[in-house]
Design a protein around this motif. Structure first.
Motif, PDB file in Angstrom:
ATOM      1  N   UNK A 261       0.838  -1.200   0.000  1.00 59.72           N
ATOM      2  CA  UNK A 261       0.000   0.000   0.000  1.00 59.72           C
ATOM      3  C   UNK A 261       0.874   1.253   0.000  1.00 59.72           C
ATOM      4  N   UNK A 262       1.920   1.253   0.799  1.00 60.02           N
ATOM      5  CA  UNK A 262       2.778   2.439   0.925  1.00 60.02           C
ATOM      6  C   UNK A 262       3.431   2.795  -0.410  1.00 60.02           C
ATOM      7  N   UNK A 263       3.976   1.798  -1.116  1.00 53.77           N
ATOM      8  CA  UNK A 263       4.593   2.047  -2.422  1.00 53.77           C
ATOM      9  C   UNK A 263       3.573   2.615  -3.402  1.00 53.77           C
ATOM     10  N   UNK A 264       2.409   1.981  -3.454  1.00 52.25           N
ATOM     11  CA  UNK A 264       1.364   2.413  -4.384  1.00 52.25           C
ATOM     12  C   UNK A 264       0.872   3.809  -4.052  1.00 52.25           C
ATOM     13  N   UNK A 265       0.681   4.088  -2.779  1.00 53.99           N
ATOM     14  CA  UNK A 265       0.191   5.388  -2.348  1.00 53.99           C
ATOM     15  C   UNK A 265       1.177   6.501  -2.704  1.00 53.99           C
ATOM     16  N   UNK A 266       2.450   6.280  -2.441  1.00 59.82           N
ATOM     17  CA  UNK A 266       3.461   7.286  -2.766  1.00 59.82           C
ATOM     18  C   UNK A 266       3.511   7.543  -4.265  1.00 59.82           C
ATOM     19  N   UNK A 267       3.404   6.490  -5.046  1.00 66.17           N
ATOM     20  CA  UNK A 267       3.414   6.645  -6.499  1.00 66.17           C
ATOM     21  C   UNK A 267       2.205   7.449  -6.965  1.00 66.17           C
ATOM     22  N   UNK A 268       1.024   7.093  -6.465  1.00 72.59           N
ATOM     23  CA  UNK A 268      -0.197   7.793  -6.885  1.00 72.59           C
ATOM     24  C   UNK A 268      -0.147   9.273  -6.521  1.00 72.59           C
ATOM     25  N   UNK A 269       0.390   9.587  -5.346  1.00 71.33           N
ATOM     26  CA  UNK A 269       0.460  10.984  -4.921  1.00 71.33           C
ATOM     27  C   UNK A 269       1.434  11.806  -5.758  1.00 71.33           C
ATOM     28  N   UNK A 270       2.337  11.153  -6.462  1.00 68.23           N
ATOM     29  CA  UNK A 270       3.304  11.879  -7.288  1.00 68.23           C
ATOM     30  C   UNK A 270       2.748  12.218  -8.673  1.00 68.23           C
ATOM     31  N   UNK A 271       1.547  11.733  -8.990  1.00 67.61           N
ATOM     32  CA  UNK A 271       0.962  11.921 -10.318  1.00 67.61           C
ATOM     33  C   UNK A 271      -0.021  13.079 -10.353  1.00 67.61           C
ATOM     34  N   UNK A 272      -0.319  13.557 -11.565  1.00 65.06           N
ATOM     35  CA  UNK A 272      -1.376  14.549 -11.740  1.00 65.06           C
ATOM     36  C   UNK A 272      -2.723  13.848 -11.539  1.00 65.06           C
ATOM     37  N   UNK A 273      -3.786  14.608 -11.430  1.00 65.02           N
ATOM     38  CA  UNK A 273      -5.107  14.040 -11.172  1.00 65.02           C
ATOM     39  C   UNK A 273      -5.520  13.003 -12.217  1.00 65.02           C
ATOM     40  N   UNK A 274      -5.368  13.338 -13.492  1.00 61.91           N
ATOM     41  CA  UNK A 274      -5.769  12.407 -14.552  1.00 61.91           C
ATOM     42  C   UNK A 274      -4.901  11.152 -14.556  1.00 61.91           C
ATOM     43  N   UNK A 275      -3.591  11.341 -14.406  1.00 62.38           N
ATOM     44  CA  UNK A 275      -2.679  10.188 -14.367  1.00 62.38           C
ATOM     45  C   UNK A 275      -2.984   9.307 -13.159  1.00 62.38           C
ATOM     46  N   UNK A 276      -3.288   9.949 -12.020  1.00 58.99           N
ATOM     47  CA  UNK A 276      -3.599   9.217 -10.789  1.00 58.99           C
ATOM     48  C   UNK A 276      -4.832   8.349 -10.973  1.00 58.99           C
ATOM     49  N   UNK A 277      -5.861   8.898 -11.575  1.00 59.25           N
ATOM     50  CA  UNK A 277      -7.099   8.137 -11.792  1.00 59.25           C
ATOM     51  C   UNK A 277      -6.844   6.935 -12.706  1.00 59.25           C
ATOM     52  N   UNK A 278      -6.087   7.138 -13.768  1.00 56.24           N
ATOM     53  CA  UNK A 278      -5.771   6.039 -14.682  1.00 56.24           C
ATOM     54  C   UNK A 278      -4.946   4.955 -13.992  1.00 56.24           C
ATOM     55  N   UNK A 279      -3.941   5.361 -13.214  1.00 53.85           N
ATOM     56  CA  UNK A 279      -3.099   4.384 -12.517  1.00 53.85           C
ATOM     57  C   UNK A 279      -3.913   3.621 -11.476  1.00 53.85           C
ATOM     58  N   UNK A 280      -4.801   4.315 -10.772  1.00 53.69           N
ATOM     59  CA  UNK A 280      -5.648   3.660  -9.769  1.00 53.69           C
ATOM     60  C   UNK A 280      -6.555   2.620 -10.429  1.00 53.69           C
ATOM     61  N   UNK A 281      -7.113   2.967 -11.566  1.00 49.86           N
ATOM     62  CA  UNK A 281      -7.969   2.014 -12.275  1.00 49.86           C
ATOM     63  C   UNK A 281      -7.164   0.798 -12.736  1.00 49.86           C
ATOM     64  N   UNK A 282      -5.921   1.009 -13.150  1.00 51.26           N
ATOM     65  CA  UNK A 282      -5.053  -0.114 -13.526  1.00 51.26           C
ATOM     66  C   UNK A 282      -4.782  -1.003 -12.318  1.00 51.26           C
TER      67      UNK A 282
END
Length: 57
Positions: free
Chosen positions: A23-44
């Motif tokens: 969770x920690x790795x994924x969370x840090x990665x998601x927080x480093x992205x823009x809103x649109x990129x974050x949503x796409x990565x989360x869906x992946x």
């Protein structure tokens, strides 16, 4: 929901060519992205978790 995806995971989820096992790795990665990129990565991540564990939405 992100914590549920990564709880007890032994096989990493690959997103944008990067493996995430905790969770920690994924969370840090998601927080480093823009809103649109974050949503796409989360869906992946969600679809990767569903494919890897038999979870169906």
């Amino acid at each position: 929901m992100l914590r549920r995806i990564y709880n007890g995971r032994t096989v990493p989820i690959i997103v944008n060519g990067m493996p995430f096992l905790t969770y920690r790795e994924a969370s840090q990665y998601l927080l480093s992205l823009t809103d649109d990129e974050r949503e796409n990565a989360y869906m992946e991540m969600r679809s990767g978790a569903a494919l890897g564990s038999g979870i169906e939405d």
